[in-house]
Design a protein around this motif. Structure first.
Motif, PDB file in Angstrom:
ATOM      1  N   SER A  16     117.986  -7.170  17.630  1.00 16.48           N
ATOM      2  CA  SER A  16     118.467  -8.547  17.775  1.00 16.48           C
ATOM      3  C   SER A  16     117.468  -9.553  17.219  1.00 16.48           C
ATOM      4  O   SER A  16     117.858 -10.558  16.624  1.00 16.48           O
ATOM      5  N   THR A  19     117.647  -9.705  13.260  1.00 14.55           N
ATOM      6  CA  THR A  19     118.708 -10.503  12.653  1.00 14.55           C
ATOM      7  C   THR A  19     118.301 -11.971  12.537  1.00 14.55           C
ATOM      8  O   THR A  19     118.632 -12.639  11.551  1.00 14.55           O
ATOM      9  N   VAL A  57     114.631  -5.029   8.041  1.00 18.56           N
ATOM     10  CA  VAL A  57     115.984  -4.563   8.373  1.00 18.56           C
ATOM     11  C   VAL A  57     116.036  -3.042   8.328  1.00 18.56           C
ATOM     12  O   VAL A  57     116.636  -2.399   9.202  1.00 18.56           O
TER      13      VAL A  57
END
Length: 146
Positions: A16, A19, A57
């Protein structure tokens, strides 16, 4: 005795926060790219910062998620970047001026007002694509061998 199995951990905090942080890193990379003509930055450092966001990522999720988010062939990205850089640098030869001579002019852009645009920015775009492409190709090649 049980043999240990590889367990996939779901790190919600890392996923989380990635992002949100990735978006900030991308914005900073764009800033560095555009600030590069008058201050330190440009295509090389902007490309490295972008690649670092993509690696984040990759670490938070996995290689399949990165491919779904950004379905890009990084080898083609590198080739396109090289083509843009070489054409921009050698474009000056068409006007009988030395190699790497760049042109610039001032334009009134709707949101930015009077802005100076340079062909050096096209060269930086090529460098940016090469750096992101090469870095991500190396990272994915190392990651796929595991």
């Amino acid at each position: 005795m049980k043999t240990p199995t590889k367990k996939h951990t779901n790190d919600v905090i890392l996923e989380s926060s990635t992002t949100f942080i990735t978006f900030i890193i991308f914005l900073f990379a764009v800033y560095l790219f555009f600030a590069g003509h008058y201050t330190p930055g440009g295509g090389f450092i902007g490309g490295l910062v972008t690649a670092s966001a993509l690696v984040l990522v990759l670490l938070a999720f996995d290689i399949q998620t990165l491919r779904q988010i950004l379905p890009v062939d990084y080898k083609q990205m590198t080739a396109i970047g090289m083509l843009i850089s070489v054409l921009t640098a050698s474009g000056a030869l068409l006007f009988n001026v030395p190699f790497f001579t760049h042109a610039h002019d001032y334009f009134n852009l709707p949101l930015f007002g009077k802005t100076s645009l340079h062909t050096a920015m096209l060269f930086d775009l090529g460098v940016y694509l090469v750096v992101v492409g090469v870095t991500m190709t190396i990272i994915q090649t190392i990651g796929e061998s595991d």
